[in-house]
Design an enzyme around this catalytic site. Structure first.
Site, PDB file in Angstrom:
ATOM      1  N   VAL A  69      71.624  43.329 -46.306  1.00  0.00           N
ATOM      2  CA  VAL A  69      71.939  44.543 -45.552  1.00  0.00           C
ATOM      3  C   VAL A  69      71.217  44.473 -44.214  1.00  0.00           C
ATOM      4  O   VAL A  69      70.016  44.207 -44.159  1.00  0.00           O
ATOM      5  CB  VAL A  69      71.480  45.806 -46.325  1.00  0.00           C
ATOM      6  CG1 VAL A  69      71.657  47.054 -45.475  1.00  0.00           C
ATOM      7  CG2 VAL A  69      72.255  45.933 -47.629  1.00  0.00           C
ATOM      8  N   GLY A 114      66.252  45.062 -42.025  1.00  0.00           N
ATOM      9  CA  GLY A 114      67.190  44.405 -42.937  1.00  0.00           C
ATOM     10  C   GLY A 114      66.531  44.200 -44.286  1.00  0.00           C
ATOM     11  O   GLY A 114      65.327  44.408 -44.434  1.00  0.00           O
ATOM     12  N   LYS A 115      67.297  43.836 -45.266  1.00  0.00           N
ATOM     13  CA  LYS A 115      66.730  43.487 -46.581  1.00  0.00           C
ATOM     14  C   LYS A 115      67.786  42.722 -47.348  1.00  0.00           C
ATOM     15  O   LYS A 115      68.997  42.905 -47.109  1.00  0.00           O
ATOM     16  CB  LYS A 115      66.366  44.769 -47.349  1.00  0.00           C
ATOM     17  CG  LYS A 115      65.310  44.579 -48.396  1.00  0.00           C
ATOM     18  CD  LYS A 115      63.913  44.546 -47.799  1.00  0.00           C
ATOM     19  CE  LYS A 115      62.824  44.303 -48.804  1.00  0.00           C
ATOM     20  NZ  LYS A 115      61.492  44.514 -48.224  1.00  0.00           N
ATOM     21  N   GLY A 116      67.338  41.894 -48.292  1.00  0.00           N
ATOM     22  CA  GLY A 116      68.286  41.150 -49.109  1.00  0.00           C
ATOM     23  C   GLY A 116      67.822  41.114 -50.544  1.00  0.00           C
ATOM     24  O   GLY A 116      66.683  41.473 -50.849  1.00  0.00           O
TER      25      GLY A 116
END
Ligand code: NAD
Length: 425
Positions: A69, A114-116
């Site tokens: 994201v 962001g992040k994953g």
């Protein structure tokens, strides 16, 4: 899957993303900003779900689901870690990505959020399986990741080895070595000195400034720390160096207590060998369920989300609650803690030392010139101290608690950039 709360046998989903959006709305309602513009910066700009086929050691194929994201790239490239866990969900990744946007803005570093994540259980996977999963995940996001666009980092169950695999996979596709595509790398691959300790160091800088503001003498203060991993152990160690007595410590296996203060350097050596705090000869066992309500001046939750909620917040006795973990206090607990005059240092400032030194890593990689640990720590010290006092000033001027003030500062900084850039349509 959203976390679930059981209430009179009805199951109500509790969404971490809703938690993050609620915090945004509370702060945004105090700012005089166009509603449409707020909607633009509130939601993730891009959320991607990928299927990841991985060949397991026994020759079978297993499908995994991965997310990335990008919540915001208004102030710079999206920045945020990658989590490997069975409970990872789009809901959680979107919330964590949003928090990264506000965290980077509050410490004023030129990144978005962001992040994953990947739904998997790394404890049941071999190193080879994890490497193949990581390389396939990276390949799926080759057009998304990049030093100018989206820069991953370690999070729960990923580490510097995972970052090395991502860097290598990205570099093989780019046909040249690109160290600045990830942070949290081993030092020999372009990692930064001081990164490992950065989050705990930042936590302690904010606690030290809070003690100054509240006229608390560190040598007369006591502290309890929940979680003795990267963040908890470094926070405890540096707080101990300031003269604070660490009386309570716990990890997932149990808690320990010594009213005269635990020798943290010795405890770190003990945990390096035994992997747990219980059994440490310099302290007695303690009920770990009660650690959050210990009779101390400073409480540092440094383990998990949603630890202090509307039901137990009134039991917190500490005067300073420093959020080493992400999201340890729910929105329902905030007004109770504020009413009881608990000074909460919110996660988006308190644990921002990690992403700040990640920013230094990216800068050093791009320059190809590396700083000493003293240089890194001096720069971290300046950024964290400034962020703390900027937010405290807004809190005092607006008579709001620090979390609301931190969100107000962060949102205002993103808004200012959008207003200057304009919205391309
Ligand atoms: P870690 O895995 O190194 O340590 C976690 C610690 O929490 C361990 O000691 C574990 O035993 C303990 N723990 C787990 N479940 C527990 C439970 N139920 N009760 C008590 N203790 C429990 O993780 P970390 O890197 O120290 O991260 C801790 C928190 O800080 C997470 O919320 C993470 O998102 C946040 N954080 C970490 C960083 C970083 O740079 N590492 C940066 C920002 C935020």
């Amino acid at each position: 899957m959203p976390r679930e709360k059981h209430l009179k046998s009805i199951t109500i989903p509790v969404s971490t993303y809703e938690h993050a959006m609620k915090q945004f709305d509370q702060a945004a309602s105090r700012l005089h900003v166009d509603k449409g513009l707020l909607e633009f910066i509130k939601h993730p700009r891009r959320s991607t779900i990928v299927k990841l086929p991985v060949q397991m050691d026994d020759g079978t194929w297993q499908m995994f689901t991965g997310f990335r994201v990008q919540h915001s790239n208004v102030r710079g490239p999206a920045k945020g870690g990658i989590r490997y866990h069975p409970n990872v969900s789009l809901d959680e990744v979107q919330a964590l990505a949003a928090w990264m946007t506000w965290k980077c803005a509050v410490v004023n570093i030129p990144f978005g959020g962001g992040k994953g994540g990947v739904i998997c259980d790394p404890s049941k996977m071999s190193e080879g399986e994890l490497e193949r999963l990581t390389r396939r995940y990276t390949a799926s996001f080759f057009d998304v990741f990049g030093p100018e666009s989206d820069i991953p980092a370690p999070d729960v169950n990923t580490n510097e080895k995972t970052m090395a695999w991502i860097m290598d996979t990205y570099s093989m596709n780019a046909r040249h070595t690109v160290t600045s595509v990830v942070t949290g790398k081993p030092i020999v691959l372009g990692g930064s000195r001081g990164r490992r300790e950065a989050t705990g160091r930042g936590v302690v800088i904010t606690v030290r400034e809070a003690m100054k503001h509240m006229n608390i003498d560190p040598t007369q203060a006591t502290a309890a720390v929940q979680g003795f991993g990267n963040v908890g152990s470094v926070s405890a160690q540096l707080l101990h160096k300031l003269g604070v007595k660490i009386t309570h410590v716990c990890d997932v296996f149990g808690a320990i207590y010594n009213p005269r203060g635990i020798d943290i350097d010795e405890l770190i050596k003990f945990v390096a060998q035994t992997k747990k705090v219980i059994g440490f000869p310099g302290a007695k066992p303690f009920d770990s369920k009660k650690i959050l309500f210990a009779d101390v001046d400073i409480l540092i939750p440094a383990a998990l989300e949603n630890q202090i909620d509307g039901k137990n917040a009134a039991k917190v006795k500490a005067r300073i609650l420093a959020e080493g973990a992400n999201g340890p206090v729910t929105p329902e607990a905030d007004p109770i803690l504020a009413k009881n005059e608990v000074f909460v240092i919110p996660d988006i400032i308190c644990n921002a030392g990690g992403v700040t030194v990640s920013y230094f890593e990216w800068v050093q990689d791009r320059m190809g010139y590396f700083w000493t640990e003293d240089e890194v720590n001096a720069r971290l010290e300046r950024i964290m101290t400034e962020a703390f006092w900027d937010v405290l000033k807004v809190a005092l001027e607006n008579k709001v608690h620090l979390r609301l003030a931190a969100f107000m500062v962060a949102i205002q900084r993103v808004v200012e950039v959008v207003q200057l850039r304009g919205i391309y349509a």
